[in-house]
Write a protein that holds these residues in place. Structure first.
Motif, PDB file in Angstrom:
ATOM      1  N   CYS A  56    -108.105  27.991  -5.840  1.00 35.20           N
ATOM      2  CA  CYS A  56    -107.403  29.279  -5.813  1.00 35.20           C
ATOM      3  C   CYS A  56    -107.214  29.788  -4.377  1.00 35.20           C
ATOM      4  CB  CYS A  56    -108.230  30.272  -6.634  1.00 35.20           C
ATOM      5  SG  CYS A  56    -107.396  31.802  -7.008  1.00 35.20           S
ATOM      6  N   ARG A  57    -108.258  29.688  -3.576  1.00 36.08           N
ATOM      7  CA  ARG A  57    -108.202  30.201  -2.200  1.00 36.08           C
ATOM      8  C   ARG A  57    -107.175  29.434  -1.364  1.00 36.08           C
ATOM      9  NH1 ARG A  57    -107.089  31.787   1.800  1.00 36.08           N
ATOM     10  NH2 ARG A  57    -108.288  32.577   3.574  1.00 36.08           N
ATOM     11  N   ARG A  58    -107.184  28.102  -1.516  1.00 34.33           N
ATOM     12  CA  ARG A  58    -106.264  27.264  -0.743  1.00 34.33           C
ATOM     13  C   ARG A  58    -104.823  27.483  -1.211  1.00 34.33           C
ATOM     14  NH1 ARG A  58    -104.730  21.955  -0.321  1.00 34.33           N
ATOM     15  NH2 ARG A  58    -105.668  21.289  -2.279  1.00 34.33           N
ATOM     16  N   ALA A  59    -104.656  27.692  -2.512  1.00 28.94           N
ATOM     17  CA  ALA A  59    -103.314  27.964  -3.046  1.00 28.94           C
ATOM     18  C   ALA A  59    -102.798  29.280  -2.467  1.00 28.94           C
ATOM     19  CB  ALA A  59    -103.351  28.024  -4.568  1.00 28.94           C
ATOM     20  N   PHE A  60    -103.681  30.280  -2.392  1.00 27.47           N
ATOM     21  CA  PHE A  60    -103.270  31.574  -1.835  1.00 27.47           C
ATOM     22  C   PHE A  60    -102.771  31.421  -0.396  1.00 27.47           C
ATOM     23  CE2 PHE A  60    -104.478  35.242   0.800  1.00 27.47           C
ATOM     24  CZ  PHE A  60    -103.491  36.111   0.347  1.00 27.47           C
ATOM     25  N   ALA A  61    -103.451  30.573   0.376  1.00 28.51           N
ATOM     26  CA  ALA A  61    -103.104  30.408   1.799  1.00 28.51           C
ATOM     27  C   ALA A  61    -101.679  29.899   1.990  1.00 28.51           C
ATOM     28  CB  ALA A  61    -104.097  29.459   2.462  1.00 28.51           C
ATOM     29  N   GLU A  62    -101.097  29.293   0.954  1.00 28.00           N
ATOM     30  CA  GLU A  62     -99.725  28.783   1.070  1.00 28.00           C
ATOM     31  C   GLU A  62     -98.693  29.908   1.035  1.00 28.00           C
ATOM     32  OE1 GLU A  62     -98.855  25.621   1.649  1.00 28.00           O
ATOM     33  OE2 GLU A  62    -101.009  25.233   1.799  1.00 28.00           O
ATOM     34  N   LEU A  63     -99.051  31.045   0.444  1.00 33.75           N
ATOM     35  CA  LEU A  63     -98.045  32.080   0.184  1.00 33.75           C
ATOM     36  C   LEU A  63     -97.564  32.821   1.436  1.00 33.75           C
ATOM     37  CD1 LEU A  63     -99.467  33.545  -3.168  1.00 33.75           C
ATOM     38  CD2 LEU A  63     -97.843  31.673  -2.827  1.00 33.75           C
ATOM     39  N   PRO A  64     -98.478  33.309   2.311  1.00 34.23           N
ATOM     40  CA  PRO A  64     -98.007  34.099   3.457  1.00 34.23           C
ATOM     41  C   PRO A  64     -97.059  33.327   4.370  1.00 34.23           C
ATOM     42  CG  PRO A  64    -100.384  34.320   3.183  1.00 34.23           C
ATOM     43  CD  PRO A  64     -99.946  33.229   2.260  1.00 34.23           C
ATOM     44  N   LYS A  65     -97.170  31.996   4.384  1.00 34.40           N
ATOM     45  CA  LYS A  65     -96.295  31.187   5.250  1.00 34.40           C
ATOM     46  C   LYS A  65     -94.821  31.453   4.964  1.00 34.40           C
ATOM     47  CE  LYS A  65     -99.508  27.277   5.090  1.00 34.40           C
ATOM     48  NZ  LYS A  65     -99.715  25.930   4.534  1.00 34.40           N
ATOM     49  N   HIS A  66     -94.516  31.765   3.706  1.00 33.38           N
ATOM     50  CA  HIS A  66     -93.109  31.866   3.306  1.00 33.38           C
ATOM     51  C   HIS A  66     -92.558  33.290   3.375  1.00 33.38           C
ATOM     52  CE1 HIS A  66     -93.005  27.662   2.240  1.00 33.38           C
ATOM     53  NE2 HIS A  66     -94.241  27.836   1.800  1.00 33.38           N
ATOM     54  N   VAL A  67     -93.427  34.246   3.721  1.00 33.08           N
ATOM     55  CA  VAL A  67     -92.991  35.647   3.837  1.00 33.08           C
ATOM     56  C   VAL A  67     -92.497  35.886   5.253  1.00 33.08           C
ATOM     57  CG1 VAL A  67     -93.711  38.047   3.574  1.00 33.08           C
ATOM     58  CG2 VAL A  67     -94.870  36.260   2.306  1.00 33.08           C
ATOM     59  N   LYS A  68     -91.422  36.669   5.382  1.00 32.42           N
ATOM     60  CA  LYS A  68     -90.975  36.958   6.743  1.00 32.42           C
ATOM     61  C   LYS A  68     -91.813  38.101   7.323  1.00 32.42           C
ATOM     62  CE  LYS A  68     -86.987  39.879   5.667  1.00 32.42           C
ATOM     63  NZ  LYS A  68     -85.548  39.818   5.430  1.00 32.42           N
ATOM     64  N   PRO A  69     -91.899  38.215   8.632  1.00 31.83           N
ATOM     65  CA  PRO A  69     -92.687  39.297   9.216  1.00 31.83           C
ATOM     66  C   PRO A  69     -92.225  40.645   8.661  1.00 31.83           C
ATOM     67  CG  PRO A  69     -92.033  37.726  10.894  1.00 31.83           C
ATOM     68  CD  PRO A  69     -91.316  37.321   9.642  1.00 31.83           C
ATOM     69  N   GLY A  70     -93.180  41.436   8.197  1.00 27.57           N
ATOM     70  CA  GLY A  70     -92.846  42.729   7.592  1.00 27.57           C
ATOM     71  C   GLY A  70     -92.736  42.650   6.076  1.00 27.57           C
ATOM     72  N   GLY A  71     -92.639  41.425   5.530  1.00 31.85           N
ATOM     73  CA  GLY A  71     -92.554  41.251   4.071  1.00 31.85           C
ATOM     74  C   GLY A  71     -93.929  41.321   3.425  1.00 31.85           C
ATOM     75  N   ARG A  72     -93.948  41.300   2.076  1.00 34.21           N
ATOM     76  CA  ARG A  72     -95.228  41.467   1.379  1.00 34.21           C
ATOM     77  C   ARG A  72     -95.566  40.262   0.502  1.00 34.21           C
ATOM     78  NH1 ARG A  72     -97.349  46.471   2.116  1.00 34.21           N
ATOM     79  NH2 ARG A  72     -99.101  46.054   0.734  1.00 34.21           N
ATOM     80  N   VAL A  73     -96.882  40.049   0.338  1.00 29.84           N
ATOM     81  CA  VAL A  73     -97.420  39.055  -0.596  1.00 29.84           C
ATOM     82  C   VAL A  73     -98.189  39.823  -1.659  1.00 29.84           C
ATOM     83  CG1 VAL A  73     -98.889  37.029  -0.880  1.00 29.84           C
ATOM     84  CG2 VAL A  73     -97.859  37.501   1.334  1.00 29.84           C
ATOM     85  N   VAL A  74     -97.977  39.480  -2.932  1.00 32.28           N
ATOM     86  CA  VAL A  74     -98.702  40.144  -4.018  1.00 32.28           C
ATOM     87  C   VAL A  74     -99.240  39.077  -4.967  1.00 32.28           C
ATOM     88  CG1 VAL A  74     -98.579  41.853  -5.874  1.00 32.28           C
ATOM     89  CG2 VAL A  74     -97.041  42.057  -3.915  1.00 32.28           C
ATOM     90  N   ILE A  75    -100.521  39.179  -5.298  1.00 36.34           N
ATOM     91  CA  ILE A  75    -101.070  38.230  -6.278  1.00 36.34           C
ATOM     92  C   ILE A  75    -101.878  38.976  -7.343  1.00 36.34           C
ATOM     93  CG2 ILE A  75    -101.224  36.356  -4.594  1.00 36.34           C
ATOM     94  CD1 ILE A  75    -104.322  36.726  -4.690  1.00 36.34           C
ATOM     95  N   THR A  76    -101.910  38.380  -8.529  1.00 32.52           N
ATOM     96  CA  THR A  76    -102.857  38.812  -9.563  1.00 32.52           C
ATOM     97  C   THR A  76    -103.652  37.584  -9.981  1.00 32.52           C
ATOM     98  OG1 THR A  76    -101.326  40.485 -10.415  1.00 32.52           O
ATOM     99  CG2 THR A  76    -103.145  39.859 -11.843  1.00 32.52           C
ATOM    100  N   VAL A  77    -104.984  37.712  -9.944  1.00 36.79           N
ATOM    101  CA  VAL A  77    -105.844  36.625 -10.444  1.00 36.79           C
ATOM    102  C   VAL A  77    -106.831  37.202 -11.452  1.00 36.79           C
ATOM    103  CG1 VAL A  77    -105.651  35.115  -8.422  1.00 36.79           C
ATOM    104  CG2 VAL A  77    -107.416  36.885  -8.457  1.00 36.79           C
ATOM    105  N   TYR A  78    -107.418  36.329 -12.254  1.00 38.62           N
ATOM    106  CA  TYR A  78    -108.368  36.781 -13.270  1.00 38.62           C
ATOM    107  C   TYR A  78    -109.560  37.486 -12.627  1.00 38.62           C
ATOM    108  CZ  TYR A  78    -106.276  34.013 -17.083  1.00 38.62           C
ATOM    109  OH  TYR A  78    -105.453  33.496 -18.046  1.00 38.62           O
ATOM    110  N   ALA A  79    -110.004  38.565 -13.261  1.00 40.08           N
ATOM    111  CA  ALA A  79    -111.139  39.334 -12.754  1.00 40.08           C
ATOM    112  C   ALA A  79    -112.456  38.718 -13.217  1.00 40.08           C
ATOM    113  CB  ALA A  79    -111.043  40.763 -13.261  1.00 40.08           C
ATOM    114  N   ALA A  80    -113.438  38.788 -12.314  1.00 40.41           N
ATOM    115  CA  ALA A  80    -114.764  38.234 -12.623  1.00 40.41           C
ATOM    116  C   ALA A  80    -115.679  39.296 -13.220  1.00 40.41           C
ATOM    117  CB  ALA A  80    -115.382  37.662 -11.355  1.00 40.41           C
TER     118      ALA A  80
END
Ligand SMILES: C[S@@+](CC[C@H](N)C(=O)[O-])C[C@H]1O[C@@H](n2cnc3c(N)ncnc32)[C@H](O)[C@@H]1O
Length: 311
Positions: A179-203
């Motif tokens: 999960c952590r490594r998958a998350f790291a892939e997302l910000p790469k594709h956002v342009k500066p000033g853009g947003r990343v949003v995720i929902t994952v299962y709660a512990a």
């Protein structure tokens, strides 16, 4: 696929630019053909209008089945209800009205239930999924001029970096092997000033997690179609769990989805017991991931665990 998609695609192996050779076309839509990388020579087929950057659905067989059996169960434009719109409104840190004209990446798009909402608010959407859910997404939304569907792996995204106004991945990362490594892939594709949003299962719900983890030892080994049929036997427990005093006991022994609509119950109970990977996370943990990736203006949101941040 629309030929304009090529502008945003990059080779997942060498980041080279790609060229399209069309075999079959219907109006503006390329139905079949081949995408070539000018850098490393790799080739990727276009099948049924969807570019394929993977050779199969890897570990996501359960999703290939569930999203094609439930292609429209959660699609607002078919149900006439607003479940997906309401959920996206709660999840995103921006009002949906601000999506107009924005370039949006939906990672793990499933049937496109959230992409549909973005399109209705004037956004341009790239829906990526590893499973054959892409067939469902393409059938649901491929006709829309601002929708692009791609079959690809989050760990090998065939997309330009620093490009999207918004990248979201809802209910997906906890179904990957890391999960952590998958998350790291997302910000790469956002342009500066853009947003990343995720929902994952709660512990947070330890009893629920202990119980589902116990049952998943067996259910993940059952052939998916058989498990899907078994869900039809399990979900009538809904009526038992609704009897006075039985809810907490029932949900501790064998949790099921408690939506009042039986098709949603079958779908979401299968979604709990079938996937190969399932992990659970806390707000502080996910907040830290955003900090570690250098994101700012980090906000926590609903449903748990939803976090967003700015690049
Ligand atoms: C629970 S579904 C959520 C789908 C959609 N986001 C929704 O909320 O309706 C999880 C999705 O993540 C996709 N997925 C899992 N691992 C993936 C990966 N490595 N790359 C891309 N998609 C993946 C699955 O195929 C599945 O469609």
């Amino acid at each position: 696929m629309k030929p304009s998609l090529l502008e945003l695609l990059r080779c997942p192996d060498c980041y080279g630019s790609l060229a399209l050779r069309t075999r079959e076309r219907v109006d503006a839509e390329v139905i079949s053909g081949t995408i070539h990388c000018s850098g490393c020579g790799a080739r990727f087929p276009v099948v049924n209008g969807v570019p394929r950057f993977v050779s199969g659905d890897a570990y996501t067989e359960a999703f290939s089945l569930e999203w094609n059996l439930h292609r429209t169960t959660q699609l607002d434009r078919v149900t006439g209800q607003s479940d997906s719109e309401d959920r996206l409104r709660r999840t995103l840190a921006v009002p949906l009205e601000e999506l107009k004209g924005k370039l949006v990446l939906d990672v793990g798009c499933g049937t496109g239930r959230f992409a549909d909402v973005v399109l209705r608010h004037g956004g341009r959407v790239f829906g990526v999924d590893l499973s054959f859910a892409v067939e469902a997404a393409q059938a649901n939304l491929g006709w829309h001029p601002d929708m692009h569907v791609v079959q690809a792996d989050i760990f090998r995204l065939p997309l330009r970096t620093d490009e999207f106004d918004l990248v979201y991945s809802l209910g997906v990362l906890h179904h990957t092997p890391d999960c952590r490594r998958a998350f790291a892939e997302l910000p790469k594709h956002v342009k500066p000033g853009g947003r990343v949003v995720i929902t994952v299962y709660a512990a947070s719900n330890k009893v629920y997690i202990a119980s589902t983890t116990f049952w998943r030892r067996f259910t993940t080994r059952i052939p998916k179609r058989m498990l899907y049929r078994l869900m039809h036997v399990a979900v009538p427990l809904y009526y038992v769990y609704r009897m006075p005093g039985l809810y907490h006991l029932g949900m501790a022994v064998f949790p099921i989805n408690m939506d009042r609509r039986w098709r949603w119950r079958v779908l979401d109970t299968f979604d709990c017991y079938a996937p190969t990977y399932q992990s659970y996370h806390t707000y502080p943990e996910v907040f830290r991931w955003f900090e570690e990736e250098g994101l700012t203006d980090i906000r926590v949101n609903e449903p748990a665990v939803t976090v967003s941040g700015r690049k």
